[in-house]
Design an enzyme around this catalytic site. Structure first.
Site, PDB file in Angstrom:
ATOM      1  N   HIS A 113       0.816  -1.219   0.000  1.00 21.30           N
ATOM      2  CA  HIS A 113       0.000   0.000   0.000  1.00 21.30           C
ATOM      3  C   HIS A 113       0.857   1.280   0.000  1.00 21.30           C
ATOM      4  O   HIS A 113       0.310   2.376  -0.135  1.00 21.30           O
ATOM      5  CB  HIS A 113      -1.015  -0.047   1.141  1.00 21.30           C
ATOM      6  CG  HIS A 113      -1.950  -1.203   0.951  1.00 21.30           C
ATOM      7  ND1 HIS A 113      -2.878  -1.243  -0.067  1.00 21.30           N
ATOM      8  CD2 HIS A 113      -2.031  -2.413   1.582  1.00 21.30           C
ATOM      9  CE1 HIS A 113      -3.512  -2.409  -0.038  1.00 21.30           C
ATOM     10  NE2 HIS A 113      -3.011  -3.138   0.945  1.00 21.30           N
ATOM     11  N   TYR A 136      -2.758   4.412   6.057  1.00 19.70           N
ATOM     12  CA  TYR A 136      -1.887   3.275   6.364  1.00 19.70           C
ATOM     13  C   TYR A 136      -0.702   3.219   5.381  1.00 19.70           C
ATOM     14  O   TYR A 136       0.453   3.061   5.787  1.00 19.70           O
ATOM     15  CB  TYR A 136      -2.736   2.003   6.292  1.00 19.70           C
ATOM     16  CG  TYR A 136      -1.983   0.712   6.282  1.00 19.70           C
ATOM     17  CD1 TYR A 136      -1.337   0.257   7.424  1.00 19.70           C
ATOM     18  CD2 TYR A 136      -1.910  -0.077   5.126  1.00 19.70           C
ATOM     19  CE1 TYR A 136      -0.644  -0.955   7.413  1.00 19.70           C
ATOM     20  CE2 TYR A 136      -1.236  -1.271   5.102  1.00 19.70           C
ATOM     21  CZ  TYR A 136      -0.602  -1.705   6.248  1.00 19.70           C
ATOM     22  OH  TYR A 136       0.087  -2.891   6.246  1.00 19.70           O
TER      23      TYR A 136
HETATM   24  P1  NAI Z   1      -1.351  -7.945  12.873  1.00 16.44           P
HETATM   25  O1  NAI Z   1      -2.338  -6.837  13.029  1.00 16.44           O
HETATM   26  O2  NAI Z   1      -1.842  -9.338  12.941  1.00 16.44           O
HETATM   27  O3  NAI Z   1      -0.188  -7.755  13.934  1.00 16.44           O
HETATM   28  C1  NAI Z   1       0.299  -6.500  14.323  1.00 16.44           C
HETATM   29  C2  NAI Z   1       0.732  -6.603  15.766  1.00 16.44           C
HETATM   30  O4  NAI Z   1       1.221  -5.329  16.172  1.00 16.44           O
HETATM   31  C3  NAI Z   1      -0.418  -6.990  16.715  1.00 16.44           C
HETATM   32  O5  NAI Z   1      -0.083  -8.144  17.449  1.00 16.44           O
HETATM   33  C4  NAI Z   1      -0.574  -5.771  17.614  1.00 16.44           C
HETATM   34  O6  NAI Z   1      -0.899  -6.082  18.958  1.00 16.44           O
HETATM   35  C5  NAI Z   1       0.794  -5.116  17.517  1.00 16.44           C
HETATM   36  N1  NAI Z   1       0.707  -3.683  17.763  1.00 16.44           N
HETATM   37  C6  NAI Z   1      -0.163  -2.795  17.211  1.00 16.44           C
HETATM   38  N2  NAI Z   1       0.025  -1.571  17.718  1.00 16.44           N
HETATM   39  C7  NAI Z   1       1.031  -1.684  18.620  1.00 16.44           C
HETATM   40  C8  NAI Z   1       1.664  -0.759  19.473  1.00 16.44           C
HETATM   41  N3  NAI Z   1       1.318   0.546  19.494  1.00 16.44           N
HETATM   42  N4  NAI Z   1       2.653  -1.204  20.271  1.00 16.44           N
HETATM   43  C9  NAI Z   1       3.020  -2.507  20.259  1.00 16.44           C
HETATM   44  N5  NAI Z   1       2.454  -3.438  19.468  1.00 16.44           N
HETATM   45  C10 NAI Z   1       1.477  -3.026  18.650  1.00 16.44           C
HETATM   46  O7  NAI Z   1      -0.605  -7.678  11.503  1.00 16.44           O
HETATM   47  P2  NAI Z   1       0.131  -8.709  10.545  1.00 16.44           P
HETATM   48  O8  NAI Z   1      -0.807  -9.107   9.493  1.00 16.44           O
HETATM   49  O9  NAI Z   1       0.833  -9.732  11.347  1.00 16.44           O
HETATM   50  O10 NAI Z   1       1.206  -7.738   9.871  1.00 16.44           O
HETATM   51  C11 NAI Z   1       2.462  -7.503  10.460  1.00 16.44           C
HETATM   52  C12 NAI Z   1       3.118  -6.324   9.768  1.00 16.44           C
HETATM   53  O11 NAI Z   1       3.201  -6.585   8.367  1.00 16.44           O
HETATM   54  C13 NAI Z   1       2.327  -5.024   9.914  1.00 16.44           C
HETATM   55  O12 NAI Z   1       3.237  -3.956  10.054  1.00 16.44           O
HETATM   56  C14 NAI Z   1       1.583  -4.907   8.606  1.00 16.44           C
HETATM   57  O13 NAI Z   1       1.330  -3.543   8.291  1.00 16.44           O
HETATM   58  C15 NAI Z   1       2.561  -5.548   7.641  1.00 16.44           C
HETATM   59  N6  NAI Z   1       1.887  -6.118   6.481  1.00 16.44           N
HETATM   60  C16 NAI Z   1       1.038  -7.181   6.604  1.00 16.44           C
HETATM   61  C17 NAI Z   1       0.407  -7.726   5.494  1.00 16.44           C
HETATM   62  C18 NAI Z   1      -0.507  -8.892   5.577  1.00 16.44           C
HETATM   63  O14 NAI Z   1      -1.048  -9.281   4.521  1.00 16.44           O
HETATM   64  N7  NAI Z   1      -0.729  -9.497   6.751  1.00 16.44           N
HETATM   65  C19 NAI Z   1       0.632  -7.124   4.171  1.00 16.44           C
HETATM   66  C20 NAI Z   1       1.511  -5.999   4.157  1.00 16.44           C
HETATM   67  C21 NAI Z   1       2.133  -5.531   5.275  1.00 16.44           C
HETATM   68  C1  15L Z   2      -1.647  -4.972   3.973  1.00 18.74           C
HETATM   69  O1  15L Z   2      -0.747  -4.150   4.069  1.00 18.74           O
HETATM   70  C2  15L Z   2      -2.468  -5.354   5.146  1.00 18.74           C
HETATM   71  O2  15L Z   2      -1.688  -5.467   6.296  1.00 18.74           O
HETATM   72  C3  15L Z   2      -3.214  -6.670   4.935  1.00 18.74           C
HETATM   73  O3  15L Z   2      -4.202  -6.816   5.921  1.00 18.74           O
HETATM   74  C4  15L Z   2      -3.819  -6.776   3.549  1.00 18.74           C
HETATM   75  O4  15L Z   2      -4.796  -5.828   3.424  1.00 18.74           O
HETATM   76  C5  15L Z   2      -2.719  -6.615   2.536  1.00 18.74           C
HETATM   77  O5  15L Z   2      -1.981  -5.430   2.732  1.00 18.74           O
HETATM   78  C6  15L Z   2      -3.224  -6.659   1.083  1.00 18.74           C
HETATM   79  O6  15L Z   2      -2.902  -5.744   0.331  1.00 18.74           O
HETATM   80  O7  15L Z   2      -3.900  -7.620   0.722  1.00 18.74           O
END
Ligand code: NAI
Ligand code: 15L
Length: 271
Positions: A113, A136
């Site tokens: 994004h 975001y």
């Molecule tokens: P998620 O939402 O499952 O995990 C994020 C974690 O960060 C959560 O466990 C939450 O408690 C913690 N968190 C949030 N705010 C916080 C704060 N202020 N202090 C401490 N901890 C905090 O996200 P996910 O899917 O595991 O993604 C991980 C990373 O990868 C994120 O940065 C996300 O933006 C990025 N990402 C994820 C994608 C996906 O498809 N899952 C795609 C692109 C990027």
């Molecule tokens: C992201 O960056 C988000 O963390 C995830 O939840 C999805 O929306 C993903 O991109 C996506 O583009 O599919």
């Protein structure tokens, strides 16, 4: 780099949990941090609970760490009030705490994004200009810029992973994900390559599997040795048979469904 002690922020999240499993036993220490509960520490693990806004706690958790994998923060589009503290302040704090503690490398979970408003018909690589599609996405562009500055000014080694779509269960589930999907084992492999590579200054890598339909080009970072093993095409027939069409705006851009959120522009003017 011979990294032995790894800190993972956001370790309680989707990707964090997969890395916790996938990196178990690979490095002598995994220090896992999150605001949310992390369960009990297993052998080779240490757990920390803190908010990313708390730079002192961050610094403390980086003592003796070789590489930080920064996943923590708001992981979807949200209000500025939510994005600002977690993804702007929190992300800055991670890099600054790493500098203060002499951590050598930060692997930052950026996102597709950050480049979401590039037209989907174009293949894009790490050299395209940022085109965030959401608040975001702006926070991910910010994170990449912070990483760039800490690499150039302070000599940190930094990898920014523009992750596509990582999901539980471990499979793509809609048409766009045939481009953007990254499997769990490919995510683990990519993270390991970024942790283990002996020397890079600043790199941007697309976090995507070996999808036939991928439109993200990692050829400038081949030296990393990332060789994804999975291909979303295995699921293509089933997904396409459902006949669900993408939103008209979403279908035009790499960022997909984030692009139409609150959209009040003119797609005809987006080159
Ligand atoms: P998620 O939402 O499952 O995990 C994020 C974690 O960060 C959560 O466990 C939450 O408690 C913690 N968190 C949030 N705010 C916080 C704060 N202020 N202090 C401490 N901890 C905090 O996200 P996910 O899917 O595991 O993604 C991980 C990373 O990868 C994120 O940065 C996300 O933006 C990025 N990402 C994820 C994608 C996906 O498809 N899952 C795609 C692109 C990027
Ligand atoms: C992201 O960056 C988000 O963390 C995830 O939840 C999805 O929306 C993903 O991109 C996506 O583009 O599919």
């Amino acid at each position: 780099m011979q990294a032995r002690r790894i800190l993972i922020t956001g370790a309680a999240g989707q990707i964090g949990a997969a890395l916790r499993r996938g990196l178990k036993g690979v490095y002598p220490l995994l220090r896992l941090a999150d605001l949310a509960p992390l369960g009990d520490a297993d052998a080779g693990e240490e757990l920390c609970r803190y908010d990313l806004r708390d730079i002192e706690a961050l610094e403390k958790s980086m003592v003796g760490i070789d590489c930080v994998v920064h996943l923590g923060g708001v992981s979807v589009e949200d209000s500025w009030e939510k994005v600002l503290p977690a993804n702007i302040e929190g992300c800055y704090n991670v890099f600054e705490a790493a500098r203060r503690q002499g951590v050598k490398r930060v692997v930052f979970a950026s996102s597709n994004h950050a480049i979401g408003f590039h037209r989907r018909e174009r293949f894009i690589d790490d050299t395209v200009v940022p085109r965030p599609d959401s608040r975001y996405g702006i926070s991910k562009v910010f994170g990449e810029a912070v990483g760039r500055m800490y690499a150039d000014k302070h000599g940190l080694s930094v990898a920014c992973l523009r992750i596509g779509t990582f999901r539980h269960p471990d499979r793509p589930d809609e048409v766009r994900q045939l481009n953007s999907w990254i499997s769990h084992r490919d995510m683990v492999q990519l993270t390991r390559r970024c942790i283990d590579h002996p020397d890079y200054h600043f790199i941007v890598v697309y976090g995507v599997s070996n999808n036939l339909r991928s439109r993200w080009d990692n050829s400038n970072v081949k030296f990393l040795g990332y060789r994804p093993e999975d291909d979303s095409e295995v699921y293509a027939a089933e997904i396409l048979a459902r006949g669900v069409k993408e939103n008209e705006i979403a279908a035009q851009f790499h960022g997909g469904f984030y692009c139409p959120i609150e959209f009040s522009g003119d797609t005809g003017r987006i080159d």
